[in-house]
Design an enzyme around this catalytic site. Structure first.
Site, PDB file in Angstrom:
ATOM      1  N   TYR A 109       3.810  -6.689  17.090  1.00  0.00           N
ATOM      2  CA  TYR A 109       4.061  -5.828  15.928  1.00  0.00           C
ATOM      3  C   TYR A 109       4.747  -4.522  16.378  1.00  0.00           C
ATOM      4  N   LYS A 114       8.719  -2.815  15.882  1.00  0.00           N
ATOM      5  CA  LYS A 114       9.102  -1.468  15.406  1.00  0.00           C
ATOM      6  C   LYS A 114      10.041  -0.817  16.422  1.00  0.00           C
ATOM      7  N   LEU A 153       5.244  -7.379   8.025  1.00  0.00           N
ATOM      8  CA  LEU A 153       3.870  -7.809   8.293  1.00  0.00           C
ATOM      9  C   LEU A 153       3.284  -6.745   9.218  1.00  0.00           C
ATOM     10  N   PHE A 172       1.377   8.057  11.186  1.00  0.00           N
ATOM     11  CA  PHE A 172       0.157   7.981  11.980  1.00  0.00           C
ATOM     12  C   PHE A 172      -0.824   7.064  11.229  1.00  0.00           C
ATOM     13  N   SER A 232       0.609  -8.403  -1.238  1.00  0.00           N
ATOM     14  CA  SER A 232       0.349  -7.538  -2.401  1.00  0.00           C
ATOM     15  C   SER A 232       0.206  -8.444  -3.614  1.00  0.00           C
ATOM     16  N   CYS A 264       3.664 -11.258  -0.274  1.00  0.00           N
ATOM     17  CA  CYS A 264       2.903 -11.927   0.798  1.00  0.00           C
ATOM     18  C   CYS A 264       1.679 -11.096   1.163  1.00  0.00           C
ATOM     19  N   SER A 277       6.196   3.750  13.172  1.00  0.00           N
ATOM     20  CA  SER A 277       4.749   3.883  13.373  1.00  0.00           C
ATOM     21  C   SER A 277       4.458   4.637  14.660  1.00  0.00           C
ATOM     22  N   ASP A 311      12.321 -12.379  -0.889  1.00  0.00           N
ATOM     23  CA  ASP A 311      12.091 -12.149   0.537  1.00  0.00           C
ATOM     24  C   ASP A 311      13.304 -11.471   1.172  1.00  0.00           C
ATOM     25  N   ILE A 312      13.056 -10.564   2.082  1.00  0.00           N
ATOM     26  CA  ILE A 312      14.189  -9.945   2.788  1.00  0.00           C
ATOM     27  C   ILE A 312      14.863 -10.950   3.735  1.00  0.00           C
ATOM     28  N   TYR A 342       0.827  -1.220   0.000  1.00  0.00           N
ATOM     29  CA  TYR A 342       0.000   0.000   0.000  1.00  0.00           C
ATOM     30  C   TYR A 342       0.864   1.274   0.000  1.00  0.00           C
ATOM     31  N   ARG A 385     -12.255  -2.318  21.294  1.00  0.00           N
ATOM     32  CA  ARG A 385     -11.353  -3.371  20.786  1.00  0.00           C
ATOM     33  C   ARG A 385     -10.137  -3.426  21.719  1.00  0.00           C
TER      34      ARG A 385
HETATM   35  P1  NAD Z   1       1.562  -3.583   3.075  1.00  0.00           P
HETATM   36  O1  NAD Z   1       1.347  -4.919   3.700  1.00  0.00           O
HETATM   37  O2  NAD Z   1       0.563  -3.086   2.118  1.00  0.00           O
HETATM   38  O3  NAD Z   1       2.995  -3.537   2.369  1.00  0.00           O
HETATM   39  C1  NAD Z   1       4.088  -4.268   2.854  1.00  0.00           C
HETATM   40  C2  NAD Z   1       4.703  -4.994   1.667  1.00  0.00           C
HETATM   41  O4  NAD Z   1       5.832  -5.717   2.131  1.00  0.00           O
HETATM   42  C3  NAD Z   1       3.745  -6.012   1.044  1.00  0.00           C
HETATM   43  O5  NAD Z   1       3.701  -5.789  -0.354  1.00  0.00           O
HETATM   44  C4  NAD Z   1       4.357  -7.363   1.378  1.00  0.00           C
HETATM   45  O6  NAD Z   1       4.121  -8.305   0.352  1.00  0.00           O
HETATM   46  C5  NAD Z   1       5.822  -6.999   1.540  1.00  0.00           C
HETATM   47  N1  NAD Z   1       6.572  -7.872   2.444  1.00  0.00           N
HETATM   48  C6  NAD Z   1       6.254  -8.227   3.711  1.00  0.00           C
HETATM   49  N2  NAD Z   1       7.188  -9.032   4.219  1.00  0.00           N
HETATM   50  C7  NAD Z   1       8.130  -9.196   3.245  1.00  0.00           C
HETATM   51  C8  NAD Z   1       9.334  -9.923   3.174  1.00  0.00           C
HETATM   52  N3  NAD Z   1       9.763 -10.696   4.176  1.00  0.00           N
HETATM   53  N4  NAD Z   1      10.062  -9.838   2.043  1.00  0.00           N
HETATM   54  C9  NAD Z   1       9.640  -9.080   0.997  1.00  0.00           C
HETATM   55  N5  NAD Z   1       8.494  -8.384   1.013  1.00  0.00           N
HETATM   56  C10 NAD Z   1       7.743  -8.446   2.133  1.00  0.00           C
HETATM   57  O7  NAD Z   1       1.763  -2.543   4.278  1.00  0.00           O
HETATM   58  P2  NAD Z   1       1.815  -0.955   4.213  1.00  0.00           P
HETATM   59  O8  NAD Z   1       0.570  -0.438   4.824  1.00  0.00           O
HETATM   60  O9  NAD Z   1       2.215  -0.501   2.871  1.00  0.00           O
HETATM   61  O10 NAD Z   1       2.979  -0.699   5.258  1.00  0.00           O
HETATM   62  C11 NAD Z   1       4.308  -0.442   4.844  1.00  0.00           C
HETATM   63  C12 NAD Z   1       5.173  -0.235   6.075  1.00  0.00           C
HETATM   64  O11 NAD Z   1       4.647   0.850   6.837  1.00  0.00           O
HETATM   65  C13 NAD Z   1       5.231  -1.427   7.021  1.00  0.00           C
HETATM   66  O12 NAD Z   1       6.533  -1.504   7.545  1.00  0.00           O
HETATM   67  C14 NAD Z   1       4.252  -1.066   8.106  1.00  0.00           C
HETATM   68  O13 NAD Z   1       4.572  -1.691   9.329  1.00  0.00           O
HETATM   69  C15 NAD Z   1       4.448   0.433   8.183  1.00  0.00           C
HETATM   70  N6  NAD Z   1       3.304   1.164   8.721  1.00  0.00           N
HETATM   71  C16 NAD Z   1       2.078   1.007   8.149  1.00  0.00           C
HETATM   72  C17 NAD Z   1       0.988   1.699   8.662  1.00  0.00           C
HETATM   73  C18 NAD Z   1      -0.395   1.513   8.082  1.00  0.00           C
HETATM   74  O14 NAD Z   1      -1.370   1.833   8.760  1.00  0.00           O
HETATM   75  N7  NAD Z   1      -0.542   1.036   6.853  1.00  0.00           N
HETATM   76  C19 NAD Z   1       1.160   2.567   9.739  1.00  0.00           C
HETATM   77  C20 NAD Z   1       2.428   2.706  10.287  1.00  0.00           C
HETATM   78  C21 NAD Z   1       3.506   2.010   9.768  1.00  0.00           C
HETATM   79  C1  WQD Z   2      -8.785   3.494  13.883  1.00  0.00           C
HETATM   80  C2  WQD Z   2      -9.934   3.794  14.836  1.00  0.00           C
HETATM   81  C3  WQD Z   2     -10.556   1.916  16.187  1.00  0.00           C
HETATM   82  C4  WQD Z   2     -11.902  -0.563  12.850  1.00  0.00           C
HETATM   83  C5  WQD Z   2      -3.491   0.739  13.325  1.00  0.00           C
HETATM   84  C6  WQD Z   2      -2.299   0.149  14.023  1.00  0.00           C
HETATM   85  C7  WQD Z   2      -1.166   1.135  14.047  1.00  0.00           C
HETATM   86  C8  WQD Z   2      -0.863   1.635  12.628  1.00  0.00           C
HETATM   87  C9  WQD Z   2      -2.103   2.143  11.950  1.00  0.00           C
HETATM   88  C10 WQD Z   2       0.820   0.220  11.690  1.00  0.00           C
HETATM   89  C11 WQD Z   2      -9.743   3.213  16.234  1.00  0.00           C
HETATM   90  C12 WQD Z   2     -11.670   2.284  15.254  1.00  0.00           C
HETATM   91  C13 WQD Z   2     -11.405   0.439  13.650  1.00  0.00           C
HETATM   92  C14 WQD Z   2     -13.294  -0.855  12.905  1.00  0.00           C
HETATM   93  C15 WQD Z   2     -13.556   0.897  14.528  1.00  0.00           C
HETATM   94  N1  WQD Z   2      -0.368   0.564  11.820  1.00  0.00           N
HETATM   95  N2  WQD Z   2     -12.212   1.161  14.464  1.00  0.00           N
HETATM   96  N3  WQD Z   2     -14.073  -0.108  13.745  1.00  0.00           N
HETATM   97  O1  WQD Z   2      -5.756   0.927  15.427  1.00  0.00           O
HETATM   98  O2  WQD Z   2      -5.489   3.426  15.077  1.00  0.00           O
HETATM   99  O3  WQD Z   2      -3.905   1.881  14.042  1.00  0.00           O
HETATM  100  O4  WQD Z   2      -3.123   1.132  11.998  1.00  0.00           O
HETATM  101  O5  WQD Z   2       1.803   0.644  12.257  1.00  0.00           O
HETATM  102  O6  WQD Z   2      -0.071   0.502  14.609  1.00  0.00           O
HETATM  103  O7  WQD Z   2      -2.679  -0.204  15.348  1.00  0.00           O
HETATM  104  O8  WQD Z   2      -6.153   1.987  13.140  1.00  0.00           O
HETATM  105  O9  WQD Z   2      -7.899   1.868  11.436  1.00  0.00           O
HETATM  106  O10 WQD Z   2      -7.625  -0.069  13.026  1.00  0.00           O
HETATM  107  O11 WQD Z   2      -8.544   2.082  13.885  1.00  0.00           O
HETATM  108  O12 WQD Z   2     -14.313   1.543  15.281  1.00  0.00           O
HETATM  109  O13 WQD Z   2     -13.804  -1.764  12.232  1.00  0.00           O
HETATM  110  O14 WQD Z   2     -11.114   3.168  14.322  1.00  0.00           O
HETATM  111  O15 WQD Z   2     -11.055   1.540  17.445  1.00  0.00           O
HETATM  112  O16 WQD Z   2     -10.316   4.114  17.133  1.00  0.00           O
HETATM  113  P1  WQD Z   2      -5.371   2.044  14.568  1.00  0.00           P
HETATM  114  P2  WQD Z   2      -7.569   1.399  12.791  1.00  0.00           P
END
Ligand code: NAD
Ligand code: WQD
Length: 346
Positions: A148, A152, A83, A177, A36, A34, A124, A58-59, A11, A301
């Site tokens: 998770y 981080k 993940l 965020f 995407s 895994c 994160s 894979d990394i 994403y 939750r």
């Molecule tokens: P995502 O799952 O969409 O993208 C992660 C990608 O990494 C995927 O395409 C997956 O196939 C690939 N991947 C996972 N493990 C792998 C491995 N061992 N080798 C090669 N490829 C691998 O997730 P995203 O939302 O794009 O998140 C990207 C980064 O941002 C992640 O590190 C996630 O922890 C971090 N992050 C995401 C959010 C969020 O809410 N989306 C918030 C904070 C931080």
């Molecule tokens: C947002 C708000 C829920 C789903 C997560 C990870 C965080 C980061 C971003 C990676 C909260 C509420 C949610 C639903 C709901 N990821 N909610 N009904 O939990 O803030 O953050 O993603 O690093 O580490 O924890 O995001 O979108 O799950 O929730 O009411 O079906 O929506 O309680 O208040 P969150 P979220």
């Protein structure tokens, strides 16, 4: 500059890749699919108007990493691959630490061997745990509430140790965020497998009729409407934050830490309203009728906190970056992606 992007077809990686190409960087992509789908690649090539260098793998595969660093001249790495399902990480802690922490260590080790010392890490807001106050500043204490999140935090600490030992690295921790929304073309967006864990993909699935109603996890938090408050940031603003970090930080050795958020929090009910408005606006040309996205109040939750939003001042000052897109635009773009791709990338 040639930039290795791990997790490039995910994403945030895919949106950042588009922004990188627009800014004139040359990306080298790595992903194991895994979480995407391969079919994103031709879309990315069409959007960026270039043939992309892609490595499937894979990394955790050290031989593959060696091959990539031998075959390519890499100037910097943006490390997205991980993940990311918080709930799943409590069920599969070893898989999460192996993939996320060991995978990152592999990457850093290969980088060191090849004298590539510019690293941008997807951290994160979860590393702040349940903050004592909001908005959250980068110096706030860190805590973790899940394997998770602990992963981080462990990686952040590893990177701090690394910079203490080898001060010529440039390491940037970007603490995201809540990234939501989609590319404005409607061709790229979030494509969760199965029932979404996160709020906004769940909302768009309800709006399109795949799920019945949004479950609002708790309305008894100490917030104005009782529902949880988060700092939702448009994924393209987040992508542009990486470009700013590359331009500014990559030339400066040291450890750089930035919150990437808007500095504004919205409640779950406000988000549902914004998405209802976006759906109605898009549909008004077709039917003229308006409808609200249905929801029901459920218990809290486990592991959720009441509020979480960023103080993004440091990124504004140092990176000359701030989020430009508002919640309405996030909702409109997410809805365009959902309607143009009702089954995601399939
Ligand atoms: P995502 O799952 O969409 O993208 C992660 C990608 O990494 C995927 O395409 C997956 O196939 C690939 N991947 C996972 N493990 C792998 C491995 N061992 N080798 C090669 N490829 C691998 O997730 P995203 O939302 O794009 O998140 C990207 C980064 O941002 C992640 O590190 C996630 O922890 C971090 N992050 C995401 C959010 C969020 O809410 N989306 C918030 C904070 C931080
Ligand atoms: C947002 C708000 C829920 C789903 C997560 C990870 C965080 C980061 C971003 C990676 C909260 C509420 C949610 C639903 C709901 N990821 N909610 N009904 O939990 O803030 O953050 O993603 O690093 O580490 O924890 O995001 O979108 O799950 O929730 O009411 O079906 O929506 O309680 O208040 P969150 P979220």
């Amino acid at each position: 500059m040639n930039i290795l992007i791990t997790g490039a077809t995910g994403y945030i990686g895919s949106h950042t890749l588009i922004a990188l190409c627009e800014a004139g960087f040359t990306p080298i992509l790595l992903d194991n699919f895994c979480n995407s789908k391969r079919v994103i690649l031709p879309r990315l090539e069409a959007q960026t108007k270039q043939s992309l260098k892609f490595y499937e793998g894979d990394i955790l595969d050290v031989q593959l990493l060696k091959r990539i660093f031998t075959e390519q001249k890499i100037d910097a790495v943006i490390h997205f691959a991980a993940l990311k399902a918080v709930g799943e990480s409590t069920q599969k802690p070893l898989e999460y630490y192996q993939n996320n922490v060991a995978g990152c260590l592999n990457l850093l080790t290969i980088m060191k061997t090849h004298h590539v010392k510019r690293f941008i890490f997807s951290s994160s807001a979860t590393v702040y745990g349940d903050p004592a106050s909001v908005p959250i500043q980068e110096h706030f204490p860190r805590a973790s509430t899940s394997p998770y999140g602990r992963g981080k935090l462990i990686i952040e600490e590893i990177l701090e140790d690394l910079i203490k030992a080898e001060s010529d690295w440039s390491i940037t921790l970007l603490r995201y965020f809540n990234p939501i929304g989609a590319h404005e073309s409607g061709q790229f967006g979030e494509d969760p497998q199965g029932i979404p864990n996160n709020l906004t993909p769940y909302i768009t699935q309800v709006a399109i009729g795949n799920l019945e109603k949004v479950q609002v996890f708790g309305n008894d938090y100490p917030t104005p409407d009782g529902t949880g408050i988060r700092d939702y940031i448009h994924v393209m603003d987040l992508a542009e934050g990486h470009i700013a970090a590359l331009k500014i930080c990559a030339s400066k050795a040291g450890l750089h830490i930035y919150n990437l958020g808007t500095g504004r929090g919205y409640s779950v009910l406000e988000v549902i309203t914004a998405f209802s408005n976006a759906v109605n606006q898009a549909d008004s040309t077709k039917s003229g009728s308006t409808k609200a996205i249905p929801y029901e109040i459920k218990p809290r939750r486990a592991g959720d906190i009441a509020e979480c939003w960023a103080d993004p001042t440091r990124a504004q000052k140092d990176l000359n970056w701030s989020a430009q897109r508002n919640l309405n635009q996030m909702a409109q773009d997410a809805w365009r992606w959902q309607t143009q791709n009702p089954k995601g990338y399939e």
